[in-house]
Design a protein around this motif. Sequence first.
Motif, PDB file in Angstrom:
ATOM      1  N   ASP A 284      64.923 -39.807 -46.311  1.00 48.69           N
ATOM      2  CA  ASP A 284      65.807 -40.057 -45.170  1.00 48.69           C
ATOM      3  C   ASP A 284      65.237 -39.445 -43.894  1.00 48.69           C
ATOM      4  O   ASP A 284      65.962 -38.927 -43.050  1.00 48.69           O
ATOM      5  CB  ASP A 284      67.213 -39.524 -45.432  1.00 48.69           C
ATOM      6  CG  ASP A 284      68.233 -40.065 -44.428  1.00 48.69           C
ATOM      7  OD1 ASP A 284      68.048 -41.202 -43.956  1.00 48.69           O
ATOM      8  OD2 ASP A 284      69.190 -39.339 -44.092  1.00 48.69           O
ATOM      9  N   ARG A 285      63.916 -39.515 -43.765  1.00 48.44           N
ATOM     10  CA  ARG A 285      63.241 -38.970 -42.579  1.00 48.44           C
ATOM     11  C   ARG A 285      62.428 -40.067 -41.895  1.00 48.44           C
ATOM     12  O   ARG A 285      61.941 -40.990 -42.542  1.00 48.44           O
ATOM     13  CB  ARG A 285      62.297 -37.827 -42.975  1.00 48.44           C
ATOM     14  CG  ARG A 285      62.994 -36.644 -43.646  1.00 48.44           C
ATOM     15  CD  ARG A 285      63.740 -35.795 -42.644  1.00 48.44           C
ATOM     16  NE  ARG A 285      64.456 -34.698 -43.278  1.00 48.44           N
ATOM     17  CZ  ARG A 285      63.903 -33.528 -43.582  1.00 48.44           C
ATOM     18  NH1 ARG A 285      62.621 -33.311 -43.318  1.00 48.44           N
ATOM     19  NH2 ARG A 285      64.618 -32.579 -44.138  1.00 48.44           N
ATOM     20  N   PHE A 286      62.278 -39.923 -40.591  1.00 50.69           N
ATOM     21  CA  PHE A 286      61.389 -40.813 -39.853  1.00 50.69           C
ATOM     22  C   PHE A 286      59.950 -40.548 -40.263  1.00 50.69           C
ATOM     23  O   PHE A 286      59.549 -39.397 -40.449  1.00 50.69           O
ATOM     24  CB  PHE A 286      61.499 -40.569 -38.342  1.00 50.69           C
ATOM     25  CG  PHE A 286      62.808 -40.952 -37.729  1.00 50.69           C
ATOM     26  CD1 PHE A 286      63.227 -42.274 -37.688  1.00 50.69           C
ATOM     27  CD2 PHE A 286      63.628 -39.984 -37.165  1.00 50.69           C
ATOM     28  CE1 PHE A 286      64.428 -42.627 -37.123  1.00 50.69           C
ATOM     29  CE2 PHE A 286      64.834 -40.327 -36.586  1.00 50.69           C
ATOM     30  CZ  PHE A 286      65.241 -41.648 -36.569  1.00 50.69           C
ATOM     31  N   ILE A 287      59.153 -41.613 -40.367  1.00 51.49           N
ATOM     32  CA  ILE A 287      57.704 -41.426 -40.471  1.00 51.49           C
ATOM     33  C   ILE A 287      57.017 -41.996 -39.225  1.00 51.49           C
ATOM     34  O   ILE A 287      55.828 -41.771 -39.022  1.00 51.49           O
ATOM     35  CB  ILE A 287      57.111 -42.069 -41.736  1.00 51.49           C
ATOM     36  CG1 ILE A 287      57.206 -43.597 -41.694  1.00 51.49           C
ATOM     37  CG2 ILE A 287      57.768 -41.519 -42.984  1.00 51.49           C
ATOM     38  CD1 ILE A 287      56.330 -44.272 -42.725  1.00 51.49           C
ATOM     39  N   TYR A 288      57.799 -42.714 -38.397  1.00 54.67           N
ATOM     40  CA  TYR A 288      57.265 -43.215 -37.124  1.00 54.67           C
ATOM     41  C   TYR A 288      58.414 -43.492 -36.167  1.00 54.67           C
ATOM     42  O   TYR A 288      59.456 -44.015 -36.567  1.00 54.67           O
ATOM     43  CB  TYR A 288      56.462 -44.503 -37.331  1.00 54.67           C
ATOM     44  CG  TYR A 288      56.066 -45.160 -36.021  1.00 54.67           C
ATOM     45  CD1 TYR A 288      55.052 -44.629 -35.233  1.00 54.67           C
ATOM     46  CD2 TYR A 288      56.730 -46.297 -35.565  1.00 54.67           C
ATOM     47  CE1 TYR A 288      54.706 -45.215 -34.015  1.00 54.67           C
ATOM     48  CE2 TYR A 288      56.380 -46.885 -34.355  1.00 54.67           C
ATOM     49  CZ  TYR A 288      55.374 -46.348 -33.585  1.00 54.67           C
ATOM     50  OH  TYR A 288      55.041 -46.918 -32.383  1.00 54.67           O
ATOM     51  N   ILE A 289      58.231 -43.108 -34.904  1.00 54.29           N
ATOM     52  CA  ILE A 289      59.194 -43.404 -33.840  1.00 54.29           C
ATOM     53  C   ILE A 289      58.392 -43.815 -32.610  1.00 54.29           C
ATOM     54  O   ILE A 289      57.552 -43.043 -32.131  1.00 54.29           O
ATOM     55  CB  ILE A 289      60.067 -42.192 -33.469  1.00 54.29           C
ATOM     56  CG1 ILE A 289      60.661 -41.541 -34.708  1.00 54.29           C
ATOM     57  CG2 ILE A 289      61.167 -42.600 -32.493  1.00 54.29           C
ATOM     58  CD1 ILE A 289      61.297 -40.185 -34.426  1.00 54.29           C
ATOM     59  N   SER A 290      58.609 -45.022 -32.111  1.00 49.13           N
ATOM     60  CA  SER A 290      57.857 -45.469 -30.938  1.00 49.13           C
ATOM     61  C   SER A 290      58.376 -44.765 -29.681  1.00 49.13           C
ATOM     62  O   SER A 290      59.486 -44.230 -29.644  1.00 49.13           O
ATOM     63  CB  SER A 290      57.967 -46.981 -30.768  1.00 49.13           C
ATOM     64  OG  SER A 290      59.288 -47.368 -30.406  1.00 49.13           O
ATOM     65  N   ASP A 291      57.535 -44.761 -28.672  1.00 49.58           N
ATOM     66  CA  ASP A 291      57.882 -44.121 -27.399  1.00 49.58           C
ATOM     67  C   ASP A 291      58.676 -45.116 -26.570  1.00 49.58           C
ATOM     68  O   ASP A 291      58.115 -45.896 -25.798  1.00 49.58           O
ATOM     69  CB  ASP A 291      56.606 -43.696 -26.671  1.00 49.58           C
ATOM     70  CG  ASP A 291      56.908 -42.896 -25.419  1.00 49.58           C
ATOM     71  OD1 ASP A 291      58.069 -42.463 -25.264  1.00 49.58           O
ATOM     72  OD2 ASP A 291      55.995 -42.722 -24.592  1.00 49.58           O
TER      73      ASP A 291
ATOM     74  N   HIS B 149      62.361 -34.403 -38.096  1.00 48.19           N
ATOM     75  CA  HIS B 149      63.007 -33.553 -39.093  1.00 48.19           C
ATOM     76  C   HIS B 149      64.442 -33.995 -39.377  1.00 48.19           C
ATOM     77  O   HIS B 149      64.867 -34.025 -40.539  1.00 48.19           O
ATOM     78  CB  HIS B 149      63.006 -32.097 -38.612  1.00 48.19           C
ATOM     79  CG  HIS B 149      63.703 -31.155 -39.542  1.00 48.19           C
ATOM     80  ND1 HIS B 149      63.153 -30.766 -40.744  1.00 48.19           N
ATOM     81  CD2 HIS B 149      64.917 -30.542 -39.461  1.00 48.19           C
ATOM     82  CE1 HIS B 149      63.984 -29.951 -41.359  1.00 48.19           C
ATOM     83  NE2 HIS B 149      65.065 -29.798 -40.611  1.00 48.19           N
ATOM     84  N   VAL B 150      65.173 -34.381 -38.339  1.00 50.03           N
ATOM     85  CA  VAL B 150      66.584 -34.742 -38.490  1.00 50.03           C
ATOM     86  C   VAL B 150      66.750 -36.084 -39.174  1.00 50.03           C
ATOM     87  O   VAL B 150      67.663 -36.286 -39.983  1.00 50.03           O
ATOM     88  CB  VAL B 150      67.291 -34.758 -37.107  1.00 50.03           C
ATOM     89  CG1 VAL B 150      68.695 -35.323 -37.227  1.00 50.03           C
ATOM     90  CG2 VAL B 150      67.326 -33.362 -36.525  1.00 50.03           C
ATOM     91  N   GLY B 151      65.876 -37.029 -38.892  1.00 51.66           N
ATOM     92  CA  GLY B 151      65.978 -38.361 -39.496  1.00 51.66           C
ATOM     93  C   GLY B 151      67.122 -39.172 -38.922  1.00 51.66           C
ATOM     94  O   GLY B 151      67.491 -39.025 -37.741  1.00 51.66           O
ATOM     95  N   MET B 152      67.730 -40.040 -39.761  1.00 51.80           N
ATOM     96  CA  MET B 152      68.732 -40.986 -39.274  1.00 51.80           C
ATOM     97  C   MET B 152      69.977 -40.311 -38.704  1.00 51.80           C
ATOM     98  O   MET B 152      70.703 -40.911 -37.919  1.00 51.80           O
ATOM     99  CB  MET B 152      69.133 -41.938 -40.403  1.00 51.80           C
ATOM    100  CG  MET B 152      68.041 -42.918 -40.793  1.00 51.80           C
ATOM    101  SD  MET B 152      67.588 -44.058 -39.453  1.00 51.80           S
ATOM    102  CE  MET B 152      68.988 -45.184 -39.502  1.00 51.80           C
ATOM    103  N   ASN B 153      70.237 -39.073 -39.089  1.00 55.02           N
ATOM    104  CA  ASN B 153      71.376 -38.366 -38.505  1.00 55.02           C
ATOM    105  C   ASN B 153      71.218 -38.187 -37.004  1.00 55.02           C
ATOM    106  O   ASN B 153      72.197 -37.950 -36.299  1.00 55.02           O
ATOM    107  CB  ASN B 153      71.552 -36.992 -39.167  1.00 55.02           C
ATOM    108  CG  ASN B 153      72.264 -37.099 -40.504  1.00 55.02           C
ATOM    109  OD1 ASN B 153      73.043 -38.015 -40.726  1.00 55.02           O
ATOM    110  ND2 ASN B 153      71.972 -36.176 -41.399  1.00 55.02           N
TER     111      ASN B 153
END
Length: 239
Positions: free
Chosen positions: A39-46, A61-65
Motif C-alpha cells: 500500500d505504498r507508492f513506487i512512483y509519483i509524477s511531478d 512512506h504514507v501511500g494512499m492515505n
Amino acid sequence: MESTTDMPGKERNGIYIEMAKAIANLSYQGVYLVDIATDRFIYISDHPLLRYGPSEKDMYHVGMNYFFNLVPNSEKDIIANASNAIIRSFREMPMEFKHQLSIHLNFHIISGGQQLMVCHKLQMLDFDADGNPGMVLGMVSPSVHSDEMRIMAGIRGTDYLYTYTSQERGWVPLVVTHLSAEELTMLRLSMQGYSMDEIGAMMFKSVDTIKFYRRQVFLKLNVKNITEAIAYAIHYCLI
C-alpha cells in the motif's frame, strides 16, 4: 512472456515506473503507481494535483492515505465504504473482467483552504495466480463533475458501467449514451490528434460525413466541442 508478478521486485517495479513516466509525459496528467502488497507508492509524477505540501519522501512512506487525508470529512466514509464494495465485487469478478476494470473516483480535496473536485482513474496492472492485483496505476485530473462526489466502475469492451450509491452502499447500473461504431472511431482518432481531413481518409469517408459524426456526438453527449466530447467518452468508459 514472463509475468511481471514472477519477476524480482526491483525489476518488476522498474518496468512499471518507466511505463508510468511515459504515460505522464504523453498525457500531461498526474500519474502514480501503488504496490498493493505494501500500500505504498513506487512512483509519483511531478504534477500539481499530486503535490500538496509533504516532502516526496513522506508521500512515498504514507501511500494512499496521503490522498485520503486531503478528503473532506463528509466524504471519507463514502470513499471507505465504496472501497470495501469494490474489493468485494473484485473478488467475485471473472479474470477477463479484472483486466478491463476501470475505477473512477470523483471526490473533493482540501488544500490551502480551498476545495477542488478531482478524478482518480485506477487500473489494475498485474495479477498473481489467484487473481489478486499486484500493482495499480492511477491517473489524476480535474473532474468533469463540479458538484457531488461520484464513484464509478466500468469494464471496457462491455456494457457494464456502475455507480456507487451511498444510500444503498452498493452498485447500481449507470445508463449513459451509446455511440455508433463510426462515432467512436472518429472520437478515438480525434483523441490522437488527427484532423478531420485525416480522419476522413483513414475511415474512407468524406469530410462532410466526419463533420456529421461530430455533430451527432455533440448532440448525444450534450457537449459543445470535441475536447468536451473526448473527456466525456473517457470519463464514462466509452473509449
